[in-house]
Design an enzyme around this catalytic site. Structure first.
Site, PDB file in Angstrom:
ATOM      1  N   ASP A 130       0.846  -1.193   0.000  1.00  0.00           N
ATOM      2  CA  ASP A 130       0.000   0.000   0.000  1.00  0.00           C
ATOM      3  C   ASP A 130       0.881   1.242   0.000  1.00  0.00           C
ATOM      4  O   ASP A 130       2.037   1.199   0.462  1.00  0.00           O
ATOM      5  CB  ASP A 130      -0.866   0.046   1.279  1.00  0.00           C
ATOM      6  CG  ASP A 130      -2.003  -0.982   1.269  1.00  0.00           C
ATOM      7  OD1 ASP A 130      -2.261  -1.582   0.214  1.00  0.00           O
ATOM      8  OD2 ASP A 130      -2.614  -1.165   2.335  1.00  0.00           O
ATOM      9  N   ARG A 180      -1.327  -0.817  -8.457  1.00  0.00           N
ATOM     10  CA  ARG A 180      -2.731  -0.540  -8.116  1.00  0.00           C
ATOM     11  C   ARG A 180      -2.870   0.990  -8.179  1.00  0.00           C
ATOM     12  O   ARG A 180      -2.157   1.698  -7.461  1.00  0.00           O
ATOM     13  CB  ARG A 180      -3.074  -1.005  -6.697  1.00  0.00           C
ATOM     14  CG  ARG A 180      -4.472  -0.539  -6.248  1.00  0.00           C
ATOM     15  CD  ARG A 180      -4.641  -0.528  -4.736  1.00  0.00           C
ATOM     16  NE  ARG A 180      -4.602  -1.868  -4.177  1.00  0.00           N
ATOM     17  CZ  ARG A 180      -4.188  -2.132  -2.930  1.00  0.00           C
ATOM     18  NH1 ARG A 180      -3.750  -1.138  -2.148  1.00  0.00           N
ATOM     19  NH2 ARG A 180      -4.179  -3.362  -2.499  1.00  0.00           N
ATOM     20  N   THR A 222     -11.073   1.954  -7.426  1.00  0.00           N
ATOM     21  CA  THR A 222     -11.952   3.106  -7.216  1.00  0.00           C
ATOM     22  C   THR A 222     -13.403   2.650  -7.095  1.00  0.00           C
ATOM     23  O   THR A 222     -13.759   1.580  -7.584  1.00  0.00           O
ATOM     24  CB  THR A 222     -11.829   4.108  -8.394  1.00  0.00           C
ATOM     25  OG1 THR A 222     -12.663   5.233  -8.152  1.00  0.00           O
ATOM     26  CG2 THR A 222     -12.199   3.483  -9.738  1.00  0.00           C
ATOM     27  N   HIS A 223     -14.217   3.513  -6.442  1.00  0.00           N
ATOM     28  CA  HIS A 223     -15.664   3.268  -6.411  1.00  0.00           C
ATOM     29  C   HIS A 223     -16.366   4.311  -7.264  1.00  0.00           C
ATOM     30  O   HIS A 223     -17.593   4.363  -7.293  1.00  0.00           O
ATOM     31  CB  HIS A 223     -16.188   3.366  -4.966  1.00  0.00           C
ATOM     32  CG  HIS A 223     -15.314   2.701  -3.974  1.00  0.00           C
ATOM     33  ND1 HIS A 223     -14.289   3.361  -3.332  1.00  0.00           N
ATOM     34  CD2 HIS A 223     -15.260   1.424  -3.554  1.00  0.00           C
ATOM     35  CE1 HIS A 223     -13.650   2.511  -2.541  1.00  0.00           C
ATOM     36  NE2 HIS A 223     -14.209   1.337  -2.662  1.00  0.00           N
ATOM     37  N   ARG A 284     -10.114   7.431   7.768  1.00  0.00           N
ATOM     38  CA  ARG A 284      -9.925   7.804   6.356  1.00  0.00           C
ATOM     39  C   ARG A 284     -11.202   7.522   5.556  1.00  0.00           C
ATOM     40  O   ARG A 284     -11.580   8.300   4.692  1.00  0.00           O
ATOM     41  CB  ARG A 284      -8.730   7.047   5.753  1.00  0.00           C
ATOM     42  CG  ARG A 284      -7.382   7.556   6.253  1.00  0.00           C
ATOM     43  CD  ARG A 284      -6.238   7.090   5.383  1.00  0.00           C
ATOM     44  NE  ARG A 284      -5.999   5.668   5.474  1.00  0.00           N
ATOM     45  CZ  ARG A 284      -5.266   5.081   6.434  1.00  0.00           C
ATOM     46  NH1 ARG A 284      -4.693   5.811   7.374  1.00  0.00           N
ATOM     47  NH2 ARG A 284      -5.086   3.778   6.432  1.00  0.00           N
TER      48      ARG A 284
HETATM   49  P1  FDA Z   1     -14.331   9.126  -4.622  1.00  0.00           P
HETATM   50  O1  FDA Z   1     -13.757   9.478  -3.307  1.00  0.00           O
HETATM   51  O2  FDA Z   1     -14.532  10.222  -5.614  1.00  0.00           O
HETATM   52  O3  FDA Z   1     -15.697   8.374  -4.375  1.00  0.00           O
HETATM   53  C1  FDA Z   1     -16.550   7.977  -5.441  1.00  0.00           C
HETATM   54  C2  FDA Z   1     -17.791   7.328  -4.864  1.00  0.00           C
HETATM   55  O4  FDA Z   1     -17.437   6.129  -4.193  1.00  0.00           O
HETATM   56  C3  FDA Z   1     -18.498   8.148  -3.797  1.00  0.00           C
HETATM   57  O5  FDA Z   1     -19.388   9.058  -4.363  1.00  0.00           O
HETATM   58  C4  FDA Z   1     -19.184   7.064  -2.989  1.00  0.00           C
HETATM   59  O6  FDA Z   1     -20.331   6.592  -3.662  1.00  0.00           O
HETATM   60  C5  FDA Z   1     -18.178   5.948  -3.006  1.00  0.00           C
HETATM   61  N1  FDA Z   1     -17.244   6.040  -1.851  1.00  0.00           N
HETATM   62  C6  FDA Z   1     -15.946   6.387  -1.879  1.00  0.00           C
HETATM   63  N2  FDA Z   1     -15.415   6.317  -0.627  1.00  0.00           N
HETATM   64  C7  FDA Z   1     -16.406   5.933   0.182  1.00  0.00           C
HETATM   65  C8  FDA Z   1     -16.493   5.685   1.576  1.00  0.00           C
HETATM   66  N3  FDA Z   1     -15.437   5.818   2.369  1.00  0.00           N
HETATM   67  N4  FDA Z   1     -17.673   5.295   2.085  1.00  0.00           N
HETATM   68  C9  FDA Z   1     -18.754   5.132   1.291  1.00  0.00           C
HETATM   69  N5  FDA Z   1     -18.733   5.367  -0.037  1.00  0.00           N
HETATM   70  C10 FDA Z   1     -17.592   5.756  -0.593  1.00  0.00           C
HETATM   71  N6  FDA Z   1      -5.342   5.096  -0.791  1.00  0.00           N
HETATM   72  C11 FDA Z   1      -4.030   5.330  -0.543  1.00  0.00           C
HETATM   73  O7  FDA Z   1      -3.648   6.479  -0.317  1.00  0.00           O
HETATM   74  N7  FDA Z   1      -3.136   4.291  -0.510  1.00  0.00           N
HETATM   75  C12 FDA Z   1      -3.512   3.018  -0.771  1.00  0.00           C
HETATM   76  O8  FDA Z   1      -2.658   2.113  -0.740  1.00  0.00           O
HETATM   77  C13 FDA Z   1      -4.868   2.773  -1.062  1.00  0.00           C
HETATM   78  N8  FDA Z   1      -5.312   1.507  -1.310  1.00  0.00           N
HETATM   79  C14 FDA Z   1      -6.604   1.321  -1.770  1.00  0.00           C
HETATM   80  C15 FDA Z   1      -7.013   0.062  -2.176  1.00  0.00           C
HETATM   81  C16 FDA Z   1      -8.271  -0.101  -2.733  1.00  0.00           C
HETATM   82  C17 FDA Z   1      -8.690  -1.459  -3.210  1.00  0.00           C
HETATM   83  C18 FDA Z   1      -9.158   1.015  -2.862  1.00  0.00           C
HETATM   84  C19 FDA Z   1     -10.499   0.883  -3.501  1.00  0.00           C
HETATM   85  C20 FDA Z   1      -8.769   2.240  -2.411  1.00  0.00           C
HETATM   86  C21 FDA Z   1      -7.502   2.411  -1.843  1.00  0.00           C
HETATM   87  N9  FDA Z   1      -7.098   3.639  -1.358  1.00  0.00           N
HETATM   88  C22 FDA Z   1      -5.775   3.843  -1.060  1.00  0.00           C
HETATM   89  C23 FDA Z   1      -8.109   4.697  -1.086  1.00  0.00           C
HETATM   90  C24 FDA Z   1      -8.266   5.655  -2.264  1.00  0.00           C
HETATM   91  O9  FDA Z   1      -7.108   6.415  -2.408  1.00  0.00           O
HETATM   92  C25 FDA Z   1      -9.470   6.580  -2.075  1.00  0.00           C
HETATM   93  O10 FDA Z   1      -9.271   7.352  -0.926  1.00  0.00           O
HETATM   94  C26 FDA Z   1     -10.801   5.863  -1.949  1.00  0.00           C
HETATM   95  O11 FDA Z   1     -10.870   4.763  -2.799  1.00  0.00           O
HETATM   96  C27 FDA Z   1     -11.962   6.804  -2.333  1.00  0.00           C
HETATM   97  O12 FDA Z   1     -11.798   7.245  -3.646  1.00  0.00           O
HETATM   98  P2  FDA Z   1     -12.684   6.755  -4.882  1.00  0.00           P
HETATM   99  O13 FDA Z   1     -11.766   6.439  -6.010  1.00  0.00           O
HETATM  100  O14 FDA Z   1     -13.586   5.690  -4.503  1.00  0.00           O
HETATM  101  O15 FDA Z   1     -13.441   8.055  -5.384  1.00  0.00           O
END
Ligand code: FDA
Length: 303
Positions: A130, A180, A222-223, A284
């Site tokens: 990570d 990733r 990502t979500h 976080r």
């Molecule tokens: P964004 O934050 O724009 O969210 C898009 C949508 O996703 C939201 O509108 C909501 O619907 C949903 N969503 C996102 N977060 C949510 C939450 N906490 N609760 C509920 N719904 C939520 N970061 C890092 O710095 N180092 C790392 O090693 C990793 N590793 C990692 C592994 C995996 C498998 C994932 C999916 C994520 C990470 N991250 C991470 C975290 C990443 O950097 C980021 O903070 C989160 O994934 C949220 O960003 P999104 O891409 O989902 O987009």
């Protein structure tokens, strides 16, 4: 703003102590965390596997302060790998270098990592490193570059919010290593990270395209439906088949989307954390989405 507050709070020791003992905090955290013990993680992994979702298991913990603690974490991660093999779990592991002693010196951490990577190699298990906050970016990459020469069963994470990331990606791709891609979860200053969400998204898409073009098996974590759609469209446009990359999401977040993607034939892996040191991870997650606060408040009022 919200993220900055929660990431700041995640470092407040008194709050961590209070939350980890508090019934409501534990209950709300359980949405994002499989449980406190390995068996909870394995049980959750099996359920996800039944839905054709792979896992990457994470024993929660960061910034360990003693060598003893770091070795204890490494031993627990070894137990995860043994359980993955024994229980035929469709999965791998994710680790954080500050959990494994990075704050105690790069040399010490390297020793712990060699122990872990040897074990992973003998079991044919992939280990994802990570990426943590920016004080650790270069140190993490340095250790990754050094150890990747000997261990090809390891991969790294790149955060789209950092200005430096595209260049780091080029170097990692030139080695043939797996990445990733995520947006980034820590509080970073404007001097090193894109301050606007739109800029982070733009960089995410730029890097996603570079990863897919590289023909190496990478993960798009990502979500965000816009990012997922852009990835699917780009892959289709370039004739990149669904088995050439995977989507990754966090445990408890967008389960509907996880299942939908699997149904459409994409590979999906869920990041599956367990352990008692859930507080910073939980904070976080709260900082990522204002609606999560309402979820907590609802639970408080429900008692
Ligand atoms: P964004 O934050 O724009 O969210 C898009 C949508 O996703 C939201 O509108 C909501 O619907 C949903 N969503 C996102 N977060 C949510 C939450 N906490 N609760 C509920 N719904 C939520 N970061 C890092 O710095 N180092 C790392 O090693 C990793 N590793 C990692 C592994 C995996 C498998 C994932 C999916 C994520 C990470 N991250 C991470 C975290 C990443 O950097 C980021 O903070 C989160 O994934 C949220 O960003 P999104 O891409 O989902 O987009």
């Amino acid at each position: 703003m919200l993220r900055a507050i929660f990431v700041g709070l995640s470092n407040v020791e008194a709050l961590r102590k209070f939350a980890t003992k508090n019934k409501i905090a534990r209950k709300t955290a359980s949405r994002f965390i499989a449980g406190e013990e390995l068996k909870d993680g394995i049980e959750a992994a099996k359920k996800l596997n039944l839905n054709n979702i792979e896992v990457t298991m994470d024993f929660l913990g960061e910034n360990t302060k003693t060598e003893k603690e770091a070795w204890a974490c490494a031993k627990e991660i070894t137990k995860i790998m043994e359980a993955i093999k024994r229980e035929n779990i469709w999965g791998n592991v994710s680790i954080k270098l500050t959990q494994l002693g990075l704050d105690l010196g790069e040399e010490f951490c390297e020793g712990v990592l060699r122990f872990l990577f040897d074990g992973a190699k003998s079991k044919n298990i992939f280990v994802r490193i990570d990426m943590e906050g920016s004080p650790y970016t270069q140190k993490t990459l340095n250790l990754f570059y050094k150890l990747y020469e000997e261990y090809k069963n390891i991969g790294i994470v790149i955060q789209a919010y950092l200005y430096r990331s595209y260049e780091d990606v080029e170097k990692i791709i030139s080695l043939g290593a797996r990445i990733r891609l995520c947006k980034g979860a820590y509080k970073e200053p404007k001097s090193i990270a894109f301050p606007k969400k739109s800029q982070v998204n733009e960089n995410f898409i730029k890097i996603m395209k570079r990863l897919l073009d590289s023909k190496i098996y990478h993960a798009i974590a990502t979500h965000d439906e816009k990012m997922i759609k852009a990835t699917i469209e780009y892959a289709r446009e370039k004739g990149i088949t669904k088995d050439r990359f995977e989507f990754q999401m966090l445990y408890g977040i967008r389960r509907d989307m996880q299942l939908k993607l699997v149904k459409e034939g994409f590979k999906v892996r869920v990041y599956l954390p367990y352990g008692t040191h859930w507080f910073p991870y939980y904070m976080r997650r709260l900082g990522e989405r204002p609606a999560n606060l309402f979820f907590i408040l609802r639970n408080i009022f429900k008692g």
